[in-house]
Each structure stands twice: as C-alpha cells, then as structure tokens.
Design a protein around this motif. Structure first.
Motif, short mmCIF file in Angstrom:
data_model
loop_
_atom_site.label_atom_id
_atom_site.label_comp_id
_atom_site.label_asym_id
_atom_site.label_seq_id
_atom_site.Cartn_x
_atom_site.Cartn_y
_atom_site.Cartn_z
N GLU A 12 0.87 -1.18 0.00
CA GLU A 12 0.00 0.00 0.00
C GLU A 12 0.90 1.22 0.00
O GLU A 12 1.92 1.23 0.67
N THR A 13 0.52 2.23 -0.76
CA THR A 13 1.19 3.52 -0.63
C THR A 13 0.24 4.38 0.20
O THR A 13 -0.96 4.29 0.05
N GLY A 14 0.78 5.20 1.08
CA GLY A 14 -0.11 6.01 1.92
C GLY A 14 -0.67 5.22 3.08
O GLY A 14 -0.23 4.10 3.37
N ALA A 15 -1.65 5.80 3.73
CA ALA A 15 -2.28 5.18 4.90
C ALA A 15 -3.65 4.63 4.51
O ALA A 15 -4.57 5.39 4.22
N PRO A 16 -3.81 3.30 4.48
CA PRO A 16 -5.08 2.71 4.06
C PRO A 16 -6.16 2.82 5.13
O PRO A 16 -5.86 2.86 6.32
N PHE A 17 -7.41 2.86 4.68
CA PHE A 17 -8.55 2.75 5.59
C PHE A 17 -8.46 1.42 6.34
O PHE A 17 -8.54 1.38 7.56
N SER A 52 -5.73 7.43 2.62
CA SER A 52 -5.24 8.81 2.50
C SER A 52 -4.69 9.08 1.10
O SER A 52 -3.51 9.32 0.91
N GLY A 53 -5.58 9.02 0.12
CA GLY A 53 -5.18 9.20 -1.28
C GLY A 53 -4.60 10.56 -1.56
O GLY A 53 -4.76 11.48 -0.77
#
Length: 170
Positions: A12-17, A52-53
């Motif tokens: 995952e890039t960023g912070a996933p839900f 956090s797209g």
C-alpha cells in the motif's frame, strides 16, 4: 488465500482505511457493507478500498507459463463495495488487473478495469467471476498484477475482496 498471502506480494502507498488482510467469513469494513464472504475455501484477500489518497493497493505474483502449453487462462473472483454517503468524491476509485513484465514492471496487457464512479450512495458489484486467456504469454514468465487506485483522501469507506485466483495451464 487459504495459506495467507503465500506466493503473493502486497503493498500500500499512503495510509489505508483497512490494510491488506486475509479473513474468513464475517469480517469487513462496516458502514452498511456486507461482510467478507469467501467463494473458494474459507478465506479471502481483502482491504478497505479507501485511504489517505492519492494512494494505491497492489498485489502481484510472478508466474511461468510453460512453452508448448495449449491453453493458459487466468481466473479470479472479486467483489467491490463502497459507501459514498460518507464523504464527497470528485474522482472515481478504480481497480485493474494487469499482466506485467517481471523484469521491468512494464504493463504488457490490461485484463480488466473497474470504476466505482462518484455518485453518492452505496454500491456493491456483487461477486463477479473473471476468465482471461493468457495463451499469448506461453513460454514466458509474467507478473499478474492487481492495482487499486484511490485518487482522493478518505472520501467514503469501501471494501474489496479477491478469491479463487487460478492460472490453469494445459
């Protein structure tokens, strides 16, 4: 996915839900979406299809398709759900299945695309079965690549499940 992500690479890039997970029946994101429901065996691969797209979720595996094979057909099942009563979307979330060159990661073919759109409301694709002929790649090693694109930050919870991924070669 009965044995976790054995053979698969996830990221995952960023912070996933909700990050990549393996679960049996009854897990899920909530927010009026149906819980996970394995289609083959007792476990599915899934994630929150939001975060956090801009961000991506990826899952891939390199496979060798033997020379001289008379057929090679990639099969998989998926289900995508979203609740766009929560948040505001201006860009659609999407997911693709691709064949890539494992040495360069270049996309050789896009096998499937899905878009959740941006309309307010809840959506559920239901379980879909897919089957794509990969005979053009016999004698090659290819990367089977699942790519989810989340273009905006936290615009409504979602959930995506994958199961029954196979590549029978005859």
């Amino acid at each position: 996915f009965e044995f976790d992500f054995l053979g698969w690479t996830t990221a995952e890039t960023g912070a996933p839900f909700i990050p990549w997970s393996i679960a049996g029946a009854g897990s899920g994101a909530g927010y009026d979406m149906a819980p996970t429901q394995p289609q083959d065996g007792t476990r599915v691969a899934w994630n929150g299809f939001d975060g956090s797209g801009p961000m991506t979720f990826t899952m891939h595996q390199d496979v060798a398709i033997r020379a001289g094979a008379s057929s090679a057909v990639l099969e998989w099942k998926d289900r995508v759900q979203w609740n766009f009563f929560v948040g505001t979307q201006t860009l659609p979330r999407s997911y693709e299945v691709q064949v890539r060159d494992p040495a360069t990661d270049v996309v050789l073919q896009t096998l499937f695309t899905f878009s959740a759109g941006i309309a307010p409301g809840r959506g559920d694709s239901g379980w879909m079965s897919h089957s794509v002929n990969l005979s053009a790649f016999t004698g090659s090693t290819v990367r089977i690549y699942f790519l989810e694109t989340i273009p905006e930050p936290f615009t409504g919870p979602g959930q995506i499940e994958f199961d029954a991924v196979r590549l029978p070669v005859n």
